[in-house]
Design a protein around this motif. Structure first.
Motif, PDB file in Angstrom:
ATOM      1  N   VAL A 135      17.419  13.194 -33.869  1.00 52.70           N
ATOM      2  CA  VAL A 135      18.373  12.916 -33.173  1.00 52.70           C
ATOM      3  C   VAL A 135      19.681  14.181 -32.752  1.00 52.70           C
ATOM      4  CG1 VAL A 135      20.575  11.238 -32.731  1.00 52.70           C
ATOM      5  CG2 VAL A 135      18.534  10.593 -33.447  1.00 52.70           C
ATOM      6  N   GLN A 136      19.843  14.793 -33.940  1.00 47.32           N
ATOM      7  CA  GLN A 136      21.052  16.035 -34.083  1.00 47.32           C
ATOM      8  C   GLN A 136      20.281  17.246 -32.827  1.00 47.32           C
ATOM      9  OE1 GLN A 136      21.050  17.293 -38.008  1.00 47.32           O
ATOM     10  NE2 GLN A 136      23.227  16.014 -38.301  1.00 47.32           N
ATOM     11  N   THR A 137      18.942  17.561 -33.254  1.00 46.53           N
ATOM     12  CA  THR A 137      18.160  18.168 -32.286  1.00 46.53           C
ATOM     13  C   THR A 137      18.293  17.860 -30.668  1.00 46.53           C
ATOM     14  OG1 THR A 137      16.715  18.774 -33.848  1.00 46.53           O
ATOM     15  CG2 THR A 137      16.072  19.412 -31.799  1.00 46.53           C
ATOM     16  N   ILE A 138      18.283  16.459 -30.472  1.00 49.73           N
ATOM     17  CA  ILE A 138      18.248  16.160 -28.989  1.00 49.73           C
ATOM     18  C   ILE A 138      19.770  16.106 -28.743  1.00 49.73           C
ATOM     19  CG2 ILE A 138      18.219  14.075 -27.648  1.00 49.73           C
ATOM     20  CD1 ILE A 138      15.846  13.253 -29.322  1.00 49.73           C
ATOM     21  N   THR A 139      20.850  15.758 -29.124  1.00 53.38           N
ATOM     22  CA  THR A 139      22.190  15.986 -29.105  1.00 53.38           C
ATOM     23  C   THR A 139      22.989  17.366 -29.141  1.00 53.38           C
ATOM     24  OG1 THR A 139      22.790  15.792 -31.396  1.00 53.38           O
ATOM     25  CG2 THR A 139      22.677  13.750 -29.705  1.00 53.38           C
ATOM     26  N   ALA A 199      29.009  17.332 -26.936  1.00 53.47           N
ATOM     27  CA  ALA A 199      29.225  16.380 -28.026  1.00 53.47           C
ATOM     28  C   ALA A 199      28.417  16.882 -29.009  1.00 53.47           C
ATOM     29  CB  ALA A 199      29.044  14.946 -27.265  1.00 53.47           C
ATOM     30  N   GLY A 200      27.371  16.908 -28.918  1.00 49.79           N
ATOM     31  CA  GLY A 200      26.252  17.182 -30.105  1.00 49.79           C
ATOM     32  C   GLY A 200      26.642  18.354 -30.994  1.00 49.79           C
ATOM     33  N   PHE A 201      27.076  19.228 -30.053  1.00 54.47           N
ATOM     34  CA  PHE A 201      27.370  20.487 -30.616  1.00 54.47           C
ATOM     35  C   PHE A 201      28.695  20.572 -31.430  1.00 54.47           C
ATOM     36  CE2 PHE A 201      29.063  24.923 -30.864  1.00 54.47           C
ATOM     37  CZ  PHE A 201      27.874  25.632 -31.257  1.00 54.47           C
ATOM     38  N   ASN A 202      29.782  19.896 -30.745  1.00 58.51           N
ATOM     39  CA  ASN A 202      31.097  19.797 -31.553  1.00 58.51           C
ATOM     40  C   ASN A 202      31.015  18.872 -32.633  1.00 58.51           C
ATOM     41  OD1 ASN A 202      32.181  21.249 -29.468  1.00 58.51           O
ATOM     42  ND2 ASN A 202      32.739  19.485 -27.999  1.00 58.51           N
ATOM     43  N   ALA A 203      29.972  18.171 -32.783  1.00 60.21           N
ATOM     44  CA  ALA A 203      29.936  17.194 -34.026  1.00 60.21           C
ATOM     45  C   ALA A 203      29.642  18.159 -34.961  1.00 60.21           C
ATOM     46  CB  ALA A 203      28.923  16.097 -33.715  1.00 60.21           C
ATOM     47  N   ILE A 204      29.080  19.211 -35.172  1.00 54.43           N
ATOM     48  CA  ILE A 204      28.678  19.897 -36.199  1.00 54.43           C
ATOM     49  C   ILE A 204      29.910  20.440 -37.237  1.00 54.43           C
ATOM     50  CG2 ILE A 204      27.974  22.588 -36.998  1.00 54.43           C
ATOM     51  CD1 ILE A 204      26.057  22.666 -34.261  1.00 54.43           C
ATOM     52  N   LEU A 205      31.020  20.656 -36.487  1.00 54.25           N
ATOM     53  CA  LEU A 205      32.230  20.761 -37.640  1.00 54.25           C
ATOM     54  C   LEU A 205      32.583  19.700 -37.991  1.00 54.25           C
ATOM     55  CD1 LEU A 205      34.216  23.203 -37.847  1.00 54.25           C
ATOM     56  CD2 LEU A 205      35.847  21.921 -36.222  1.00 54.25           C
TER      57      LEU A 205
END
Length: 326
Positions: A135-139, A199-205
């Motif tokens: 799911v992380q890869t997809i987002t 959204a997915g990339f910003n969730a990394i932080l």
């Protein structure tokens, strides 16, 4: 023989140099530079980048106060004071561009800001590592796609004849809609597209901040009988709060900086009433219209407002939550 008899004390001698810096401090600074030379060498390219591409071009802001002519150059062009600013504030597009910028930015904050936090919390609660990675890869993936490609995909999906959404509407017996030609649809389309892309990339932080929360806190809460929901409310969210506040301050500081590249690719004269923002107005005035001095004045106004907002929100955050950038 003690140290006093040798003319020495138990404190190291400090010799003042001509510039007021002690020789002891000088030697300490030099030794630190030598010791950490590899780290400073790693930082140097980034410092050089900012100096050349960020700080040096700031000299060009003087164009905002001049009647700039490319043939005369920056310094030989005549001064006009604040004329370019008054022309912008009293112009017909000031209210429209400012209102559109604020509406699009606030929609991004209200809708787009919480979603990365929710994603990070969901990823943190899921126990299946393989599912989380998938799911992380997809987002994450849309973030690395060019804005031109993203805008092209949105345009194709919303095409009035063969677009996916209009095909679905036709199958449901509804009339087709030319979404990108209707001003009222632009803000929702842009907001959802921005959320999908970032959204997915910003969730990394936020995921990184979650890893910094001690596992002992969860173990102690579980031992006391706290449910997963209470652990989320009393451990996870307080642990994320400093990161959330800092990101919110930075987001508010950029409230007038809307991604004009994507807007330029999506908007048209028919949607200017809701899609034309300050940055696109600067592009049309400066690049297409050749009014470099006027466009610089508008850009300087934009940057000044963002800087003031960062100062205000940071001060407010320090007073209310004792959390801030400085």
């Amino acid at each position: 023989m003690n140290m006093v008899e040798n003319g020495m004390s138990d404190k190291p001698a400090v010799c003042k140099s001509r510039n007021g810096l002690s020789s002891g401090k000088k030697s300490k600074v030099i030794s630190c530079l030598i010791r950490d030379r590899q780290l400073y060498l790693m930082i140097f390219p980034m410092l050089l980048f900012f100096l050349i591409f960020c700080y040096k071009p700031m000299i060009g802001f003087v164009i905002a106060f001049k009647d700039y002519s490319p043939f005369k150059g920056i310094w030989n062009s005549p001064w006009v004071g604040f004329r370019n600013f008054t022309d912008f504030f009293s112009g017909p597009y000031f209210t429209r561009t400012l209102a559109n910028t604020l509406v699009i930015s606030m929609a991004g904050i209200v809708i787009g800001f919480p979603i990365p936090i929710i994603l990070a919390l969901l990823f943190n609660e899921i126990r299946s590592k393989s599912f989380v990675k998938t799911v992380q890869t997809i987002t994450y993936a849309p973030h690395f796609i060019s804005a031109v490609v993203i805008a092209g995909l949105v345009t194709n999906f919303l095409a009035p004849t063969s677009g996916l959404f209009n095909v679905i509407l036709e199958r449901l017996g509804m009339d087709k809609v030319h979404f990108l030609a209707q001003p009222e649809y632009f803000v929702p389309i842009y907001t959802l597209m921005d959320v999908w892309q970032n959204a997915g990339f910003n969730a990394i932080l936020y995921i990184s901040a979650l890893t910094g929360i001690s596992a002992e806190l969860y173990e102690a809460a579980a031992a006391d009988g706290a449910s997963r929901w209470r652990q989320l409310l009393h451990i996870t969210l307080p642990g994320l709060l400093p990161t959330i506040v800092i990101m919110l301050i930075l987001r508010l500081g950029n409230i007038l900086n809307v991604g004009y590249e994507t807007i330029i690719l999506l908007y048209n004269p028919g949607t200017y009433s809701t899609a034309d923002v300050i940055s696109t107005y600067v592009y049309r005035s400066g690049i297409e219209g050749g009014k470099y001095d006027f466009a610089t004045a508008v850009g300087l106004f934009n940057s000044t407002v963002g800087f003031i907002l960062v100062i205000i929100t940071n001060k407010f955050s320090n007073k209310v939550a004792d959390i801030g950038l400085w």
